[in-house]
Write a protein that holds these residues in place. Structure first.
Motif, PDB file in Angstrom:
ATOM      1  N   LEU A  67     -52.893  13.807 -39.401  1.00 47.13           N
ATOM      2  CA  LEU A  67     -53.299  15.191 -39.166  1.00 47.13           C
ATOM      3  C   LEU A  67     -54.757  15.279 -38.718  1.00 47.13           C
ATOM      4  O   LEU A  67     -55.083  16.013 -37.780  1.00 47.13           O
ATOM      5  CB  LEU A  67     -53.125  16.023 -40.439  1.00 47.13           C
ATOM      6  N   ALA A  68     -55.630  14.553 -39.379  1.00 46.49           N
ATOM      7  CA  ALA A  68     -57.061  14.597 -39.066  1.00 46.49           C
ATOM      8  C   ALA A  68     -57.360  14.087 -37.660  1.00 46.49           C
ATOM      9  O   ALA A  68     -58.394  14.428 -37.085  1.00 46.49           O
ATOM     10  CB  ALA A  68     -57.853  13.787 -40.092  1.00 46.49           C
ATOM     11  N   ARG A  69     -56.476  13.291 -37.107  1.00 46.66           N
ATOM     12  CA  ARG A  69     -56.686  12.755 -35.769  1.00 46.66           C
ATOM     13  C   ARG A  69     -55.922  13.531 -34.703  1.00 46.66           C
ATOM     14  O   ARG A  69     -55.745  13.078 -33.578  1.00 46.66           O
ATOM     15  CB  ARG A  69     -56.324  11.276 -35.727  1.00 46.66           C
ATOM     16  N   GLY A  70     -55.445  14.711 -35.074  1.00 46.70           N
ATOM     17  CA  GLY A  70     -54.880  15.632 -34.102  1.00 46.70           C
ATOM     18  C   GLY A  70     -53.454  15.376 -33.648  1.00 46.70           C
ATOM     19  O   GLY A  70     -53.029  15.928 -32.638  1.00 46.70           O
ATOM     20  N   TRP A  71     -52.699  14.568 -34.376  1.00 48.94           N
ATOM     21  CA  TRP A  71     -51.332  14.268 -33.939  1.00 48.94           C
ATOM     22  C   TRP A  71     -50.434  15.504 -33.934  1.00 48.94           C
ATOM     23  O   TRP A  71     -49.448  15.547 -33.201  1.00 48.94           O
ATOM     24  CB  TRP A  71     -50.716  13.154 -34.791  1.00 48.94           C
ATOM     25  N   ALA A  72     -50.766  16.515 -34.710  1.00 45.68           N
ATOM     26  CA  ALA A  72     -49.948  17.733 -34.735  1.00 45.68           C
ATOM     27  C   ALA A  72     -50.061  18.521 -33.440  1.00 45.68           C
ATOM     28  O   ALA A  72     -49.170  19.286 -33.092  1.00 45.68           O
ATOM     29  CB  ALA A  72     -50.350  18.609 -35.920  1.00 45.68           C
ATOM     30  N   SER A  73     -51.147  18.316 -32.696  1.00 42.91           N
ATOM     31  CA  SER A  73     -51.348  19.095 -31.474  1.00 42.91           C
ATOM     32  C   SER A  73     -51.532  18.236 -30.221  1.00 42.91           C
ATOM     33  O   SER A  73     -51.721  18.781 -29.131  1.00 42.91           O
ATOM     34  CB  SER A  73     -52.569  20.000 -31.640  1.00 42.91           C
ATOM     35  N   ARG A  74     -51.459  16.924 -30.337  1.00 42.25           N
ATOM     36  CA  ARG A  74     -51.596  16.070 -29.152  1.00 42.25           C
ATOM     37  C   ARG A  74     -50.444  16.310 -28.190  1.00 42.25           C
ATOM     38  O   ARG A  74     -49.364  16.736 -28.584  1.00 42.25           O
ATOM     39  CB  ARG A  74     -51.575  14.590 -29.539  1.00 42.25           C
ATOM     40  N   SER A  75     -50.690  15.955 -26.945  1.00 39.55           N
ATOM     41  CA  SER A  75     -49.621  16.051 -25.953  1.00 39.55           C
ATOM     42  C   SER A  75     -49.196  14.647 -25.554  1.00 39.55           C
ATOM     43  O   SER A  75     -49.856  13.668 -25.870  1.00 39.55           O
ATOM     44  CB  SER A  75     -50.105  16.835 -24.728  1.00 39.55           C
ATOM     45  N   GLY A  76     -48.083  14.573 -24.875  1.00 36.20           N
ATOM     46  CA  GLY A  76     -47.563  13.290 -24.429  1.00 36.20           C
ATOM     47  C   GLY A  76     -46.261  12.952 -25.137  1.00 36.20           C
ATOM     48  O   GLY A  76     -45.929  13.506 -26.188  1.00 36.20           O
ATOM     49  N   GLU A  77     -45.524  12.035 -24.539  1.00 34.56           N
ATOM     50  CA  GLU A  77     -44.195  11.686 -25.024  1.00 34.56           C
ATOM     51  C   GLU A  77     -44.212  11.145 -26.459  1.00 34.56           C
ATOM     52  O   GLU A  77     -43.386  11.516 -27.287  1.00 34.56           O
ATOM     53  CB  GLU A  77     -43.580  10.651 -24.071  1.00 34.56           C
ATOM     54  N   TRP A  78     -45.174  10.270 -26.750  1.00 33.11           N
ATOM     55  CA  TRP A  78     -45.263   9.674 -28.088  1.00 33.11           C
ATOM     56  C   TRP A  78     -45.584  10.748 -29.138  1.00 33.11           C
ATOM     57  O   TRP A  78     -44.917  10.853 -30.162  1.00 33.11           O
ATOM     58  CB  TRP A  78     -46.307   8.567 -28.073  1.00 33.11           C
ATOM     59  N   ALA A  79     -46.598  11.559 -28.874  1.00 32.86           N
ATOM     60  CA  ALA A  79     -46.979  12.617 -29.815  1.00 32.86           C
ATOM     61  C   ALA A  79     -45.849  13.628 -29.992  1.00 32.86           C
ATOM     62  O   ALA A  79     -45.568  14.061 -31.111  1.00 32.86           O
ATOM     63  CB  ALA A  79     -48.250  13.322 -29.330  1.00 32.86           C
ATOM     64  N   ASP A  80     -45.189  13.975 -28.885  1.00 32.79           N
ATOM     65  CA  ASP A  80     -44.063  14.909 -28.967  1.00 32.79           C
ATOM     66  C   ASP A  80     -42.958  14.353 -29.853  1.00 32.79           C
ATOM     67  O   ASP A  80     -42.374  15.077 -30.664  1.00 32.79           O
ATOM     68  CB  ASP A  80     -43.493  15.212 -27.577  1.00 32.79           C
ATOM     69  N   ARG A  81     -42.673  13.061 -29.705  1.00 31.99           N
ATOM     70  CA  ARG A  81     -41.616  12.450 -30.513  1.00 31.99           C
ATOM     71  C   ARG A  81     -41.988  12.428 -31.993  1.00 31.99           C
ATOM     72  O   ARG A  81     -41.178  12.787 -32.851  1.00 31.99           O
ATOM     73  CB  ARG A  81     -41.326  11.021 -30.020  1.00 31.99           C
ATOM     74  N   LEU A  82     -43.218  12.030 -32.298  1.00 33.14           N
ATOM     75  CA  LEU A  82     -43.631  11.997 -33.711  1.00 33.14           C
ATOM     76  C   LEU A  82     -43.610  13.398 -34.310  1.00 33.14           C
ATOM     77  O   LEU A  82     -43.194  13.589 -35.452  1.00 33.14           O
ATOM     78  CB  LEU A  82     -45.020  11.376 -33.856  1.00 33.14           C
ATOM     79  N   ARG A  83     -44.027  14.379 -33.542  1.00 30.92           N
ATOM     80  CA  ARG A  83     -44.038  15.757 -34.027  1.00 30.92           C
ATOM     81  C   ARG A  83     -42.614  16.240 -34.323  1.00 30.92           C
ATOM     82  O   ARG A  83     -42.378  16.972 -35.271  1.00 30.92           O
ATOM     83  CB  ARG A  83     -44.727  16.662 -32.998  1.00 30.92           C
ATOM     84  N   SER A  84     -41.648  15.838 -33.492  1.00 29.70           N
ATOM     85  CA  SER A  84     -40.275  16.318 -33.655  1.00 29.70           C
ATOM     86  C   SER A  84     -39.525  15.652 -34.812  1.00 29.70           C
ATOM     87  O   SER A  84     -38.551  16.200 -35.313  1.00 29.70           O
ATOM     88  CB  SER A  84     -39.482  16.095 -32.358  1.00 29.70           C
ATOM     89  N   LEU A  85     -39.980  14.473 -35.230  1.00 30.42           N
ATOM     90  CA  LEU A  85     -39.268  13.750 -36.282  1.00 30.42           C
ATOM     91  C   LEU A  85     -39.443  14.409 -37.649  1.00 30.42           C
ATOM     92  O   LEU A  85     -40.534  14.906 -37.963  1.00 30.42           O
ATOM     93  CB  LEU A  85     -39.790  12.308 -36.380  1.00 30.42           C
TER      94      LEU A  85
END
Length: 194
Positions: A67-85
């Motif tokens: 969360l502190a490194r912005g994964w909740a709002s990052r863009s891109g295929e990898w970030a999108d996949r982690l967010r959806s899991l």
């Protein structure tokens, strides 16, 4: 039935703590010692792993790290996949602040909760970071596979992937390959009694 997959960045001497140097161990930044080619190859492996996952299992500190490194709002295929899991977070308290989405807190007996999760999820449940949780899962034979991205550096101190256990934990190497020019990706499974 779900499979618990421990996926770790690890030094040659087994250190998983403070790979980016942000935790103040004084020996960090070993994650950043690799070149661009290695980093790109690493990211490809990580994306492939995320695409094959059905859920994430994290300790509270690792969840907060993402969360502190912005994964909740990052863009891109990898970030999108982690967010959806779906994310399952082992903690004895409520999660604070805005979350990452799809997060469920697992409270109570960790061993019982993770065993129950394995029965509920069909597919890979990937564990990133989460050193203390990984020690508990290993001690109680709940890990089905270890995927270790091994960095060509000896850190010399810090929390290690494997802590003390009540007995020997035999493993079988099932895959190994080079990632980029300098990383070794090792995959192990436990040898369980037949």
């Amino acid at each position: 039935m779900g499979n618990i997959i421990v996926s770790e960045n690890v030094s040659l001497d087994g250190v998983i703590q403070d790979p980016t140097g942000e935790d103040g161990l004084g020996r960090g930044s070993w994650f950043t010692c690799i070149g661009d080619k290695d980093r790109e190859a690493w990211a490809k492996v990580e994306l492939e792993e995320a695409m094959g996952a059905e859920a994430l299992l994290l300790g509270r500190r690792s969840y907060a790290y993402f969360l502190a490194r912005g994964w909740a709002s990052r863009s891109g295929e990898w970030a999108d996949r982690l967010r959806s899991l779906p994310k399952y977070v082992v903690t004895s308290s409520a999660l604070e602040g805005p979350g990452w989405g799809n997060a469920t807190v697992l409270k109570g007996d960790v061993v019982k909760e993770v065993a129950k999760l394995k029965r509920q999820v069909d597919g890979d449940i990937v564990v990133y970071g989460s050193g203390r949780l990984v020690h508990t899962l290993t001690q109680h034979d709940l890990v089905d596979e270890w995927r270790l991205m091994t960095y060509p550096i000896v850190v010399g101190a810090g929390e290690r992937l494997f802590g003390e256990t009540s007995g020997v934990k035999p493993m079988r190497l099932i895959d190994t390959h080079t990632v980029g020019d300098g990383l070794a990706f090792l995959t192990y499974r436990p040898v369980r009694d037949a």
